[in-house]
Design an enzyme around this catalytic site. Sequence first.
Site, PDB file in Angstrom:
ATOM      1  N   SER A 121       3.706  -2.472   9.935  1.00  0.00           N
ATOM      2  CA  SER A 121       5.179  -2.423  10.814  1.00  0.00           C
ATOM      3  C   SER A 121       5.203  -3.510  10.309  1.00  0.00           C
ATOM      4  CB  SER A 121       5.213  -1.770  11.714  1.00  0.00           C
ATOM      5  OG  SER A 121       4.938  -0.941  12.604  1.00  0.00           O
ATOM      6  N   ASN A 156       1.001  -1.393  -0.117  1.00  0.00           N
ATOM      7  CA  ASN A 156      -0.034   0.217  -0.334  1.00  0.00           C
ATOM      8  C   ASN A 156       0.917   1.039  -0.163  1.00  0.00           C
ATOM      9  OD1 ASN A 156      -1.919   2.198   0.202  1.00  0.00           O
ATOM     10  ND2 ASN A 156      -2.286   1.581   2.733  1.00  0.00           N
ATOM     11  N   TRP A 157       0.906   1.940  -0.852  1.00  0.00           N
ATOM     12  CA  TRP A 157       2.000   3.197  -1.235  1.00  0.00           C
ATOM     13  C   TRP A 157       1.319   4.115  -0.494  1.00  0.00           C
ATOM     14  CZ3 TRP A 157       3.917   3.128  -7.154  1.00  0.00           C
ATOM     15  CH2 TRP A 157       4.351   2.210  -7.163  1.00  0.00           C
ATOM     16  N   LYS A 158      -0.029   4.003  -0.331  1.00  0.00           N
ATOM     17  CA  LYS A 158      -0.572   5.356  -0.075  1.00  0.00           C
ATOM     18  C   LYS A 158      -0.339   6.387  -1.133  1.00  0.00           C
ATOM     19  CE  LYS A 158       0.282   3.349   5.037  1.00  0.00           C
ATOM     20  NZ  LYS A 158       0.044   3.104   6.316  1.00  0.00           N
ATOM     21  N   GLU A 163      -5.044  -5.232  10.586  1.00  0.00           N
ATOM     22  CA  GLU A 163      -4.281  -4.368  11.058  1.00  0.00           C
ATOM     23  C   GLU A 163      -4.600  -3.596  12.175  1.00  0.00           C
ATOM     24  OE1 GLU A 163      -1.956  -3.182   6.852  1.00  0.00           O
ATOM     25  OE2 GLU A 163      -4.247  -2.122   7.095  1.00  0.00           O
ATOM     26  N   GLY A 185       2.649  -1.303   4.429  1.00  0.00           N
ATOM     27  CA  GLY A 185       2.666  -0.024   4.086  1.00  0.00           C
ATOM     28  C   GLY A 185       4.414   0.284   3.451  1.00  0.00           C
ATOM     29  N   GLY A 186       4.343   1.596   4.508  1.00  0.00           N
ATOM     30  CA  GLY A 186       6.535   2.299   4.350  1.00  0.00           C
ATOM     31  C   GLY A 186       7.606   1.050   3.626  1.00  0.00           C
TER      32      GLY A 186
HETATM   33  P1  PGA Z   1       2.866   0.397   7.496  1.00  0.00           P
HETATM   34  O1  PGA Z   1       1.179   0.360   7.211  1.00  0.00           O
HETATM   35  O2  PGA Z   1       3.371  -1.041   7.166  1.00  0.00           O
HETATM   36  O3  PGA Z   1       3.022   1.275   7.410  1.00  0.00           O
HETATM   37  O4  PGA Z   1       2.890   0.037   9.125  1.00  0.00           O
HETATM   38  C1  PGA Z   1       0.829  -0.892   7.009  1.00  0.00           C
HETATM   39  C2  PGA Z   1      -0.906   0.145   6.029  1.00  0.00           C
HETATM   40  O5  PGA Z   1      -1.196   1.155   6.428  1.00  0.00           O
HETATM   41  O6  PGA Z   1      -1.427  -0.845   5.802  1.00  0.00           O
END
Ligand code: PGA
Length: 255
Positions: free
Chosen positions: A215, A18-20, A170, A236-237
């Site tokens: 995370s 998920n690149w957001k 999540e 995400g990140g």
């Molecule tokens: P994160 O995000 O890996 O940066 O914690 C996960 C997400 O929001 O899907």
Amino acid sequence: MQAGMETTEGMRQLIAGNWKMNGRRADAAALVASLREGAGALGVELVVCPPATLVAGVAAALEGSAVGVGGQDCHTAASGAYTGDVSAPMLHDAGARWVIVGHSERRLAYGESNVLVRDKADAAARAGLVPIVCVGETEQQRLTGAAETVVAAQVDGSLPPGFAGVVAYEPIWAIGTGRSAGDADIVEMHRCIRNQLVSTLGAAGEAVRILYGGSVKPEGAAAILRLEGVGGALVGGASLSATDFLAIARAAAPA
Ligand code: PGA
């Protein structure tokens, strides 16, 4: 279990990125070129979910590769006077085959309810997209012992009848904090989600893949991905780095 009914056992793991709200065309081109090259024959299902502006370009760049493309949200309607929104058929037309719905950032920032998320998941499926429905408790809910009740209610309320997508667990306090949930909690919550899936969907609930998100980093990925009931990860990140995302994918690869 009825004959012929599939279960998640033996299914390849799904690693979704998920690149957001990150990425311009040049960043995406570089990231996608590395993913295309590295994804090869890992034996893992990989999906990237770029922001809406990049979906068509990323889908074109990944065509014929082992990496699928998804949106990060969709509207419940196919088209209409909804300024700023993107519909599921539009995402499909742009080359997406997946879409995240009900991410906690949207549930919190835009007040998205379970009912709205369910309607989005329904719209996604009707458009030929696989919905990835996100659920997860706040830190306060975990501290007060309400995590299972909250998440079970989210699963029950956010899935349309006949749901055949993916659920991502999540915990909100683990997202973007560098603090993923502990092994025992992940197993417990995945078990709780599976029970609710079966109670809501019947036997079909056995076939729904459950991802862990929050995370997930290359260092801890292998341990999380081999926990009982974990069918993959929503990242995400770490999905913004081809090196990290591919390292997580390798951690999910069958031995
Ligand atoms: P994160 O995000 O890996 O940066 O914690 C996960 C997400 O929001 O899907």
